[in-house]
Each structure stands twice: as structure tokens, then as C-alpha cells.
Motif scaffolding. Structure first.
Motif, short mmCIF file in Angstrom:
data_model
loop_
_atom_site.label_atom_id
_atom_site.label_comp_id
_atom_site.label_asym_id
_atom_site.label_seq_id
_atom_site.Cartn_x
_atom_site.Cartn_y
_atom_site.Cartn_z
N ARG A 1 -2.19 -23.06 -39.50
CA ARG A 1 -1.19 -23.28 -40.54
C ARG A 1 -1.88 -23.39 -41.89
NH1 ARG A 1 2.42 -28.29 -39.37
NH2 ARG A 1 0.59 -29.41 -40.11
N SER A 2 -1.35 -22.65 -42.85
CA SER A 2 -1.86 -22.71 -44.22
C SER A 2 -0.69 -22.40 -45.15
CB SER A 2 -2.98 -21.70 -44.43
OG SER A 2 -3.46 -21.77 -45.75
N GLY A 3 -0.25 -23.41 -45.88
CA GLY A 3 0.91 -23.23 -46.75
C GLY A 3 2.09 -22.73 -45.94
N PRO A 4 2.69 -21.61 -46.35
CA PRO A 4 3.84 -21.09 -45.62
C PRO A 4 3.47 -20.28 -44.37
CG PRO A 4 3.39 -19.69 -47.50
CD PRO A 4 2.41 -20.85 -47.57
N HIS A 5 2.18 -20.06 -44.17
CA HIS A 5 1.72 -19.24 -43.04
C HIS A 5 1.57 -20.09 -41.79
CE1 HIS A 5 1.08 -16.04 -45.91
NE2 HIS A 5 0.38 -16.88 -46.65
N TYR A 6 2.05 -19.55 -40.67
CA TYR A 6 2.02 -20.26 -39.40
C TYR A 6 1.81 -19.22 -38.30
CZ TYR A 6 3.66 -23.22 -35.53
OH TYR A 6 3.76 -23.94 -34.36
N LYS A 7 0.85 -19.50 -37.41
CA LYS A 7 0.58 -18.57 -36.31
C LYS A 7 0.24 -19.34 -35.05
CE LYS A 7 -2.22 -14.53 -35.20
NZ LYS A 7 -3.15 -13.54 -35.72
N GLU A 8 0.80 -18.91 -33.94
CA GLU A 8 0.48 -19.48 -32.62
C GLU A 8 -0.26 -18.43 -31.81
OE1 GLU A 8 4.12 -20.79 -30.76
OE2 GLU A 8 4.26 -22.55 -32.07
N ILE A 9 -1.30 -18.89 -31.08
CA ILE A 9 -2.09 -18.01 -30.23
C ILE A 9 -2.30 -18.73 -28.90
CG2 ILE A 9 -4.24 -16.69 -30.00
CD1 ILE A 9 -4.67 -17.17 -33.06
N SER A 10 -2.20 -18.00 -27.80
CA SER A 10 -2.50 -18.59 -26.50
C SER A 10 -2.89 -17.49 -25.52
CB SER A 10 -1.30 -19.38 -25.96
OG SER A 10 -0.20 -18.52 -25.75
N ASP A 11 -3.57 -17.91 -24.47
CA ASP A 11 -3.93 -16.99 -23.39
C ASP A 11 -4.32 -17.81 -22.17
OD1 ASP A 11 -4.22 -14.49 -22.22
OD2 ASP A 11 -5.63 -13.76 -23.73
N GLY A 12 -4.26 -17.16 -21.01
CA GLY A 12 -4.56 -17.85 -19.76
C GLY A 12 -5.63 -17.15 -18.94
N PHE A 13 -6.30 -17.93 -18.09
CA PHE A 13 -7.41 -17.45 -17.27
C PHE A 13 -7.23 -17.91 -15.83
CE2 PHE A 13 -8.71 -17.39 -21.58
CZ PHE A 13 -9.55 -16.30 -21.69
N ARG A 14 -7.67 -17.07 -14.89
CA ARG A 14 -7.40 -17.36 -13.48
C ARG A 14 -8.26 -18.49 -12.91
NH1 ARG A 14 -9.93 -12.09 -10.31
NH2 ARG A 14 -12.11 -12.72 -10.53
N LEU A 15 -9.48 -18.66 -13.44
CA LEU A 15 -10.35 -19.72 -12.95
C LEU A 15 -11.25 -20.19 -14.08
CD1 LEU A 15 -11.26 -21.36 -10.44
CD2 LEU A 15 -13.02 -19.61 -10.08
N THR A 16 -11.10 -21.45 -14.47
CA THR A 16 -11.85 -21.99 -15.59
C THR A 16 -11.79 -23.51 -15.54
OG1 THR A 16 -12.20 -21.74 -17.98
CG2 THR A 16 -9.91 -21.91 -17.22
N THR A 17 -12.25 -24.16 -16.60
CA THR A 17 -12.17 -25.63 -16.66
C THR A 17 -11.46 -26.06 -17.95
OG1 THR A 17 -14.26 -25.93 -17.86
CG2 THR A 17 -14.38 -25.87 -15.44
N ASN A 18 -11.03 -27.29 -17.96
CA ASN A 18 -10.39 -27.85 -19.14
C ASN A 18 -11.33 -27.80 -20.35
OD1 ASN A 18 -8.06 -29.40 -20.30
ND2 ASN A 18 -9.73 -30.82 -20.72
N ASN A 19 -12.59 -28.21 -20.16
CA ASN A 19 -13.53 -28.21 -21.29
C ASN A 19 -13.75 -26.81 -21.86
OD1 ASN A 19 -13.91 -30.95 -21.43
ND2 ASN A 19 -15.82 -30.96 -20.28
N ARG A 20 -13.82 -25.81 -20.99
CA ARG A 20 -13.98 -24.44 -21.47
C ARG A 20 -12.77 -24.01 -22.30
NH1 ARG A 20 -18.08 -21.41 -20.24
NH2 ARG A 20 -16.96 -19.43 -20.42
N MET A 21 -11.59 -24.40 -21.86
CA MET A 21 -10.38 -24.02 -22.60
C MET A 21 -10.28 -24.78 -23.92
SD MET A 21 -8.93 -21.52 -20.99
CE MET A 21 -10.63 -20.97 -20.86
N GLU A 22 -10.71 -26.04 -23.94
CA GLU A 22 -10.73 -26.79 -25.21
C GLU A 22 -11.66 -26.10 -26.21
OE1 GLU A 22 -8.86 -29.32 -26.04
OE2 GLU A 22 -8.32 -30.39 -24.22
N LEU A 23 -12.83 -25.69 -25.74
CA LEU A 23 -13.79 -24.99 -26.61
C LEU A 23 -13.28 -23.62 -27.04
CD1 LEU A 23 -17.18 -25.70 -24.81
CD2 LEU A 23 -16.73 -26.04 -27.23
N LEU A 24 -12.72 -22.88 -26.09
CA LEU A 24 -12.24 -21.54 -26.41
C LEU A 24 -11.11 -21.59 -27.43
CD1 LEU A 24 -12.55 -18.54 -25.94
CD2 LEU A 24 -10.98 -18.75 -23.97
N ALA A 25 -10.27 -22.60 -27.35
CA ALA A 25 -9.19 -22.74 -28.32
C ALA A 25 -9.75 -22.84 -29.74
CB ALA A 25 -8.32 -23.97 -27.99
#
Length: 156
Positions: free
Chosen positions: A24-48
Motif C-alpha cells: 500500500r502506498s497512497g491510493p495504490h493497493y495490491k494483494e499478492i499470494s501463492d501456495g506451495f504443496r510442501l513447505t514450512t510456516n517460516n519459509r512462507m513468512e520469509l517468502l512473503a
């Protein structure tokens, strides 16, 4: 000023996982997401965080990163990750993602803010929804580094 909200999730840890990002920056707003078949919570926190920073097109931006991950926030704020780099990440996990994060981190002026997860913070709650929803998708990606490292350790 850019605000970057992030969250990661994994069911089973390791298990199916996903990340959610809001930029988010001023009027700009963007959402991004993706999923993986086998991973860990920490890896997903970092990847985000990696994905969010990589989505910023111009270097030298003032970016505030909001995360509920003490793993991510403390490793940077307390400068642990810089010691891990000097020691070649000996005994540490997720080297690939830490190096990826640091490449983008160095391009901007970063402020880190820890937010309590599942405590009603609107953007954190939305990132959690995005991450969980992505982890349940039908077309999950392969976290190849994680799967290769686990394949190696199961062969030993």
C-alpha cells in the motif's frame, strides 16, 4: 512511503503452505499470494517479505514492513541474519530465502514492525486469509529448495 504487510502459513508444518502480501502506498493497493504443496510456516513468512519487496519497482524507497513473524523481524532487527551470512548459514535453515530477502532489503530504507498475529490487525488478518486460501489451492507450486533439502536428509 510504502507499507508492506505480510503473512505466511503452512498446514502440518511441513505441509501445504502459502503466503499473503499487501502493498500500500497512497491510493495504490495490491494483494499478492501463492501456495506451495510442501513447505514450512517460516519459509512462507520469509517468502512473503521477499515477494513484497521484489514487487517494488524503484530502489531507494522508504518501506515499512509489518509482520507477525518474530523469526523474520528479530533475525533482521537483532542483526542475527548478518552473522549467519558471515558464517555461511552453518546450522541455519532457509539460506536461499534469507539471501533472497537481503538482496531486496539492501535496495530500500526499511523499517520493521512486529504485529501480534490473529489479534484483529486488519491487514495482518487479510494477509493470513490470503496465505491460508493460497495453501488450499488446487494448483500448488513446488518449493523445490525445501523439497530437495528434505529429500537429501531422508536419504541419510
Amino acid at each position: 512511503m510504502i507499507e508492506l504487510f505480510t503473512d505466511g502459513a503452512a498446514s502440518g508444518n511441513p505441509g501445504p503452505g502459502g503466503y499473503g502480501v499487501i502493498l500500500r502506498s497512497g491510493p495504490h493497493y495490491k494483494e499478492i499470494s501463492d501456495g506451495f504443496r510442501l513447505t514450512t510456516n517460516n519459509r512462507m513468512e520469509l517468502l512473503a517479505v521477499c515477494i513484497g519487496l521484489e514487487a517494488i519497482k524503484k530502489p531507494g524507497q522508504n518501506v515499512t514492513i509489518y509482520s507477525d513473524s518474530k523469526y523474520v523481524i528479530d533475525a533482521i532487527d537483532k542483526k542475527w541474519v548478518f552473522g549467519w551470512v558471515k558464517k555461511g548459514f552453518e546450522g541455519k535453515k532457509n539460506k536461499d530465502l534469507w539471501l533472497r530477502l537481503l538482496n531486496s532489503y539492501r535496495l530500500h530504507h526499511i523499517k520493521l514492525v512486529w504485529v501480534k498475529g490473529h489479534a484483529g490487525h486488519p491487514e495482518n488478518e487479510r494477509c493470513d486469509q490470503l496465505a491460508v486460501q493460497a495453501s488450499k489451492g488446487s494448483n500448488l507450486k513446488i518449493d523445490s529448495v525445501f523439497e530437495m533439502e528434505n529429500k537429501k536428509s531422508s536419504l541419510i
